[in-house]
Write a protein that holds these residues in place. Structure first.
Motif, PDB file in Angstrom:
ATOM      1  N   ALA A   1       0.858  -1.181   0.000  1.00 41.88           N
ATOM      2  CA  ALA A   1       0.000   0.000   0.000  1.00 41.88           C
ATOM      3  C   ALA A   1       0.892   1.228   0.000  1.00 41.88           C
ATOM      4  N   VAL A   2       0.536   2.217  -0.797  1.00 39.70           N
ATOM      5  CA  VAL A   2       1.329   3.438  -0.917  1.00 39.70           C
ATOM      6  C   VAL A   2       0.493   4.614  -0.410  1.00 39.70           C
ATOM      7  N   SER A   3       1.038   5.344   0.557  1.00 42.57           N
ATOM      8  CA  SER A   3       0.354   6.537   1.069  1.00 42.57           C
ATOM      9  C   SER A   3       0.601   7.682   0.088  1.00 42.57           C
TER      10      SER A   3
ATOM     11  N   ARG B   1      -4.773 -11.579  -9.645  1.00 40.53           N
ATOM     12  CA  ARG B   1      -5.921 -10.770  -9.216  1.00 40.53           C
ATOM     13  C   ARG B   1      -5.563  -9.707  -8.174  1.00 40.53           C
ATOM     14  N   GLU B   2      -4.295  -9.635  -7.773  1.00 44.95           N
ATOM     15  CA  GLU B   2      -3.911  -8.656  -6.743  1.00 44.95           C
ATOM     16  C   GLU B   2      -3.808  -7.247  -7.337  1.00 44.95           C
ATOM     17  N   ARG B   3      -4.167  -6.249  -6.541  1.00 43.51           N
ATOM     18  CA  ARG B   3      -4.005  -4.841  -6.906  1.00 43.51           C
ATOM     19  C   ARG B   3      -3.137  -4.131  -5.871  1.00 43.51           C
ATOM     20  N   VAL B   4      -2.396  -3.133  -6.313  1.00 42.59           N
ATOM     21  CA  VAL B   4      -1.691  -2.248  -5.383  1.00 42.59           C
ATOM     22  C   VAL B   4      -2.712  -1.275  -4.786  1.00 42.59           C
ATOM     23  N   THR B   5      -2.619  -1.072  -3.491  1.00 41.64           N
ATOM     24  CA  THR B   5      -3.502  -0.126  -2.817  1.00 41.64           C
ATOM     25  C   THR B   5      -2.819   1.232  -2.721  1.00 41.64           C
ATOM     26  N   PHE B   6      -3.536   2.282  -3.105  1.00 43.67           N
ATOM     27  CA  PHE B   6      -3.069   3.650  -2.886  1.00 43.67           C
ATOM     28  C   PHE B   6      -3.960   4.281  -1.824  1.00 43.67           C
ATOM     29  N   GLU B   7      -3.333   4.654  -0.710  1.00 41.25           N
ATOM     30  CA  GLU B   7      -4.069   5.295   0.379  1.00 41.25           C
ATOM     31  C   GLU B   7      -4.127   6.800   0.104  1.00 41.25           C
ATOM     32  N   TYR B   8      -5.312   7.368   0.319  1.00 39.48           N
ATOM     33  CA  TYR B   8      -5.493   8.791   0.017  1.00 39.48           C
ATOM     34  C   TYR B   8      -6.278   9.419   1.169  1.00 39.48           C
ATOM     35  N   VAL B   9      -5.565  10.130   2.057  1.00 40.16           N
ATOM     36  CA  VAL B   9      -6.202  10.830   3.174  1.00 40.16           C
ATOM     37  C   VAL B   9      -6.817  12.119   2.642  1.00 40.16           C
ATOM     38  N   LEU B  10      -8.115  12.240   2.799  1.00 42.82           N
ATOM     39  CA  LEU B  10      -8.836  13.419   2.290  1.00 42.82           C
ATOM     40  C   LEU B  10      -8.809  14.526   3.330  1.00 42.82           C
ATOM     41  N   LEU B  11      -8.200  15.651   2.955  1.00 41.98           N
ATOM     42  CA  LEU B  11      -8.105  16.839   3.806  1.00 41.98           C
ATOM     43  C   LEU B  11      -9.010  17.917   3.219  1.00 41.98           C
ATOM     44  N   GLY B  12      -9.911  18.423   4.038  1.00 45.58           N
ATOM     45  CA  GLY B  12     -10.892  19.380   3.540  1.00 45.58           C
ATOM     46  C   GLY B  12     -10.274  20.583   2.854  1.00 45.58           C
TER      47      GLY B  12
END
Length: 394
Positions: free
Chosen positions: A253-255, A291-302
């Motif tokens: 997972a990539v932040s 079937r694996e996917r890379v996860t991209f983490e996306y913190v939503l900041l207002g």
């Protein structure tokens, strides 16, 4: 790991931890003690498969060997759960005390937080079919693990960043958090469905060797499949390139947290060293399981990275990657100058990604009321206001 002189600990007079030692290390120790080689297997199995917490409990070893080990300063050395905080949603946050007195935090999330959805693995299937699974006979949970005391990456929206970096954890301290939590909840590995996420305090890829040693230990000795592990990185490209070559490796997972370098540099200063495009190139080198996917983490900041044009930019970045996106509504913390996005902005962002062929999921916040959610871990040793939680000894 050197069992003869524990150089990983700052005080040479400290007890010598056995937990986390490889079978090779323990074999050398038994050779020095002039014991038959099967004693090494017995000790290694007691440490890592049985998760025994005291030398006195290792009844497969003769009393004389246990006494010799204790006399030479050897201890099991599994991290100790010093304090526990329990959320209204069942999440538990643990203050883990290490052998040298340092502390880190580890989180138990019963049922998980939805982070595995869409990543193409058995854990994702369990998340997506939760209503049809029979869960009475086993536990299903996620453990969030720390890899450093503090963190050096300095993400501006994260409480852990305020601690700075104190030291790396050893492989035994990383895997030991898992063992301590499994013991607390009487988890039976192989029956209960436990997922591990290296998303606690610290950047795992800045402690790469110890992190990977812990992974190998948990896979080969604690019998936790790597397909049930996910490691999150802020984008340490040299370590990602090493990770791509590993025969045993967790899911990645990539932040990401931004759709362009300008915004990302402002909230994640590490972008000055490694920009988004080189990061995506490095991630593309990591081989994926079927079937694996890379996860991209996306913190939503207002009003920082949650606008429609940011969603459009993110689609442009990820459209040709085998990717899924976890959207994380920012979890507030004291003295962090951001705000949560509106529910409308979150929904619109998710729908834009999905409409353009990118799987996007909103991660469930777990333990937000006890500072256990994403970005909130901070070695809490003071008691928060009673309205939030009561911290008690473990």
């Amino acid at each position: 790991m050197n069992l003869e002189s524990p150089a990983t600990l700052p005080n040479p007079a400290s007890p010598k931890p056995l937990f986390g030692a490889s079978l090779q290390d323990i074999t050398r120790l038994m050779e020095r003690l002039r014991q038959p080689m099967y004693r090494a297997t017995q000790l290694h199995d007691a440490l890592h498969r049985q998760r025994i917490t005291s030398l006195d409990q290792i009844t497969t070893l003769p009393i004389a060997i246990r006494q010799t080990l204790a006399a030479e300063g050897y201890v099991i050395g599994m991290p100790e759960i010093a304090q526990t905080a329990r959320s209204i949603d069942g999440t538990e946050r643990y203050l883990m005390r290490l052998a040298d007195g340092e502390t880190v935090e580890t989180v138990w999330m019963p049922g998980g937080d939805g982070g595995e959805r869409g990543d193409g693995t058995p854990a994702a299937n369990e998340e997506e079919n939760e209503d049809t699974l029979q869960v009475d006979d086993y536990k299903r949970a996620t453990i969030c693990i720390s890899s450093q005391v503090g963190c050096a990456v300095n993400c501006q929206f994260c409480l852990t960043a305020k601690l700075g970096i104190r030291r790396n954890l050893t492989a035994g301290e990383i895997a030991g958090q898992v063992a301590a939590v499994l013991n607390r909840h009487k988890v039976e590995v192989g029956r209960d469905r436990i997922n591990l996420v290296f998303m606690g305090m610290g950047e795992p890829f800045l402690n790469y060797a110890a992190f990977m040693d812990a992974v190998r230990l948990m896979v080969t000795s604690m019998r936790i499949p790597e397909s049930r592990m996910t490691v999150s990185t802020s984008g340490i490209i040299p370590s990602i390139e090493l990770f791509a070559l590993e025969p045993i490796r967790p899911k990645l997972a990539v932040s990401l947290n931004a759709s362009n370098d300008q915004v990302r540099e402002r909230i994640m200063p590490i972008t000055r060293k490694w920009g988004i495009l080189p990061l995506l190139k490095a991630v593309a080198s990591v081989p994926l399981r079927p079937r694996e996917r890379v996860t991209f983490e996306y913190v939503l900041l207002g009003e920082v990275n949650d606008q429609p044009h940011h969603a459009a930019e993110l689609v442009h970045l990820l459209w040709n990657h085998n990717a899924k996106v976890n959207l994380i509504v920012w979890n507030p913390g004291p003295d962090i100058p951001y705000q949560q996005p509106t529910p409308e902005a979150v929904e619109a962002f998710q729908q834009h990604l999905r409409a353009n062929g990118i799987p996007a999921y909103i991660r469930r916040p777990r333990g937000r009321d006890i500072y256990a959610a994403c970005g909130q871990l901070k070695r809490t040793i003071e008691t928060p206001p009673p309205a939030l939680v009561s911290i008690t000894p473990a």
